[in-house]
Design an enzyme around this catalytic site. Structure first.
Site, PDB file in Angstrom:
ATOM      1  N   SER A   1     -63.792  15.874  75.416  1.00 33.40           N
ATOM      2  CA  SER A   1     -63.091  14.586  75.370  1.00 33.40           C
ATOM      3  C   SER A   1     -62.801  14.068  76.776  1.00 33.40           C
ATOM      4  O   SER A   1     -62.240  14.777  77.614  1.00 33.40           O
ATOM      5  CB  SER A   1     -61.775  14.733  74.609  1.00 33.40           C
ATOM      6  OG  SER A   1     -62.014  14.987  73.248  1.00 33.40           O
TER       7      SER A   1
ATOM      8  N   HIS B   1     -55.718  10.997  74.285  1.00 31.11           N
ATOM      9  CA  HIS B   1     -55.273  12.170  73.523  1.00 31.11           C
ATOM     10  C   HIS B   1     -55.356  13.454  74.350  1.00 31.11           C
ATOM     11  O   HIS B   1     -54.763  14.463  73.984  1.00 31.11           O
ATOM     12  CB  HIS B   1     -56.062  12.304  72.216  1.00 31.11           C
ATOM     13  CG  HIS B   1     -57.474  12.782  72.375  1.00 31.11           C
ATOM     14  ND1 HIS B   1     -58.560  11.936  72.356  1.00 31.11           N
ATOM     15  CD2 HIS B   1     -57.994  14.018  72.544  1.00 31.11           C
ATOM     16  CE1 HIS B   1     -59.673  12.625  72.480  1.00 31.11           C
ATOM     17  NE2 HIS B   1     -59.360  13.894  72.608  1.00 31.11           N
TER      18      HIS B   1
ATOM     19  N   ASP C   1     -57.707   4.802  73.094  1.00 33.26           N
ATOM     20  CA  ASP C   1     -57.818   6.230  73.426  1.00 33.26           C
ATOM     21  C   ASP C   1     -58.367   6.432  74.838  1.00 33.26           C
ATOM     22  O   ASP C   1     -59.257   7.253  75.066  1.00 33.26           O
ATOM     23  CB  ASP C   1     -58.710   6.952  72.406  1.00 33.26           C
ATOM     24  CG  ASP C   1     -58.558   8.474  72.497  1.00 33.26           C
ATOM     25  OD1 ASP C   1     -57.530   8.929  73.035  1.00 33.26           O
ATOM     26  OD2 ASP C   1     -59.473   9.191  72.064  1.00 33.26           O
TER      27      ASP C   1
END
Length: 519
Positions: free
Chosen positions: A369, A259, A291
């Site tokens: 992230s 992402h 992911d």
């Protein structure tokens, strides 16, 4: 020193002191103040002598800057104020009036009528051959400065001579201060063994003296930070993003979240190294279900982080998160493993990721992230990917509330290897469709035709439509998401066990996971 300065008794002709205003100094605890014209017998402690302090004369104005440099006004004395340890010696002029007497000795002389010379005063250490005071003494009542003649009689002193005397006194005080500092410095260095003859007198730390112990957060962070990168994505109309990543190998591969890089599939992706260098990056492979994504940069001189075994992690283990939360690169936070095998499904429907996550209370925020979650040996045990937010808040307003989630390193390793090798990842499946409307405990297989894929792992193991799966590899299954992430955490070809309920009975089944043919 065995002999302390003596203090004369009170003068019966002196007027009583007015009471001190609140917060102002009084002479309490400092002894009586001698009357004008009578030198004070308290003294400053010198290295070899006790010198009487001049006690009369006009108040100095601007000519005592040296005193202001070396020490400000003294605190008040009285109730609530500690008594100075040396107040009995008078070395710091504890009370305000004695302070004024001290300072007045350095005031410039003024015209005054002739007066009788003041009698000489001896300190506790004075003798005929050893004068008690070196320099000017208080003026006679007329205000003219005087000096003590060899015979002990005060004589008038001209202003020039007085200025020279005052200069000598100031120089003596400065020299005394400097000498005290030198003596203290030499003694401390002799004690520490750091005295250097002919060079710097300051001891220097040896090699490694500023390093932190192996296994400490500081040591782990210092070793890991050069391998952690900040990823900046410019996807044009698709938007932009900032995230984190870390070096996988010496070939320039960088692991991050899908992402993070997804907006840059048709845009630009830059990797910012810990030293500020910026490198263009290309996408080697990415997988939305896990992911995860792998980037490639043109550097082969970077140190990779080591992927540790996430299956050895237990709740309560200390962990360290590294990344660029809110764009603040090279940020380190700490916490513990709060839970394991937490089913997390971040993302939009249809593009959701299924993570059998490591939950941590280490502060993780947007921008973290793709960054590593490290154990206390400095190995990567997870890839920080998601955070929980308070219900009712939007994704743009969420921040760390102590609920962060990381993809386990075992899953990340398998996926990264596949992405580097083929550009895509395989997903293990059992070959069933689940009923999302089921409200009981467990994951129910849809009872419609085709819910169990013909020839798939579940069909081969004997699973039937309507069965409720309540166990996977000996662990209780409560929700469909928990079953999905448990399967995704395994590898294609693994043999696993299922516990199912059918018509009130529990059955134990075994099957071999196969790759999803649609991926």
């Amino acid at each position: 020193m065995n002999d302390e300065p003596t203090t004369p008794g009170p003068d019966p002709t002196a007027a009583p002191e007015p009471p001190a205003a609140p917060g102002q100094a009084t002479s309490a605890g400092a002894g009586p103040v001698p009357p004008a014209g009578v030198p004070d017998r308290t003294g400053i402690i010198d290295l070899s002598d006790t010198r009487a302090i001049p006690s009369t004369g006009p108040q100095s104005s601007g000519d005592d800057a040296w005193f202001d440099v070396f020490g400000g006004e003294h605190p008040t004395e009285g109730a609530g104020v500690p008594v100075r340890a040396d107040s009995s010696w008078g070395s710091d002029r504890a009370d305000a009036r004695a302070e004024e007497v001290h300072r007045s000795a350095y005031a410039p002389p003024g015209p005054a009528p002739a007066a009788d010379p003041a009698p000489p005063v001896a300190s506790a250490h004075s003798s005929a051959q050893h004068p008690a005071y070196l320099g000017p003494v208080p003026a006679a009542p007329g205000g003219e400065p005087a000096t003590v003649a060899p015979g002990g009689v005060a004589q008038a002193e001209d202003p020039a001579s007085r200025r020279r005397g005052r200069g000598r006194l100031a120089a003596g005080v400065v020299a005394l201060c400097l000498l005290s500092g030198v003596v203290g410095g030499v003694v401390s260095q002799l004690v520490d063994g750091g005295l250097t003859v002919g060079g710097s007198t300051l001891p220097e730390p040896g090699p490694g003296a500023t390093q932190r112990p192996v296994g400490s957060v500081a040591n782990i962070a210092a070793n890991a930070l050069p391998s952690v990168v900040t990823i900046k994505v410019d996807g044009g109309s698709e938007g932009s993003a900032t995230g984190s990543g870390f070096v996988l190998d010496a070939l320039g591969h960088v692991l991050t979240n899908n992402h993070v890089v997804e907006p840059g599939v048709n845009g630009d992706i830059e990797v910012v190294l810990s030293n500020g260098d910026t490198e263009k990056a290309t996408i080697v492979g990415r997988d939305s279900s896990y992911d995860l994504a792998v980037l490639k940069i043109g550097r082969t001189d970077l140190k990779p982080l080591t992927l540790g075994p996430s299956d050895k992690v237990v709740v309560g283990d200390q962990v360290i998160a590294v990344g660029a939360p809110l764009g603040l690169d090279q940020t380190v936070t700490t916490g513990i493993v709060s839970a394991l095998n937490r089913p997390v499904q971040p993302g939009d429907p249809g593009e959701a990721s299924y993570i059998n996550a490591i939950q941590t209370d280490a502060a993780i925020n947007p921008g973290n992230s793709g960054g590593p979650l490290l154990d206390m040996t400095g190995k990567v045990i997870g890839v920080n990917s998601a955070i929980a937010r308070v219900p009712g808040t939007s994704g743009s307003t969420g921040g760390s509330i102590g609920l962060g989630f990381a993809i386990p390193s075992d899953q990340a390793r398998r996926t990264a290897d596949q992405l580097i090798a083929t550009g895509k990842a395989t997903h293990p499946i059992i070959g069933v469709s689940l009923d999302r409307t089921f409200t009981g405990e467990g994951a129910q297989v849809d009872d419609k035709a085709g819910a169990v894929s013909a020839g798939g792992p579940a069909a081969k193991a004997g699973v039937k439509p309507g069965d409720v799966i309540i166990g996977f590899e000996g662990k209780r299954i409560r929700t469909p998401d928990q079953l999905i992430v448990s399967i995704r955490a395994r590898a294609v070809g693994d043999t696993v066990s299922l516990k199912v309920q059918r018509d009130g009975q529990e059955l134990d089944l075994r099957m071999t996971l196969e790759a999803d043919p649609a991926k």
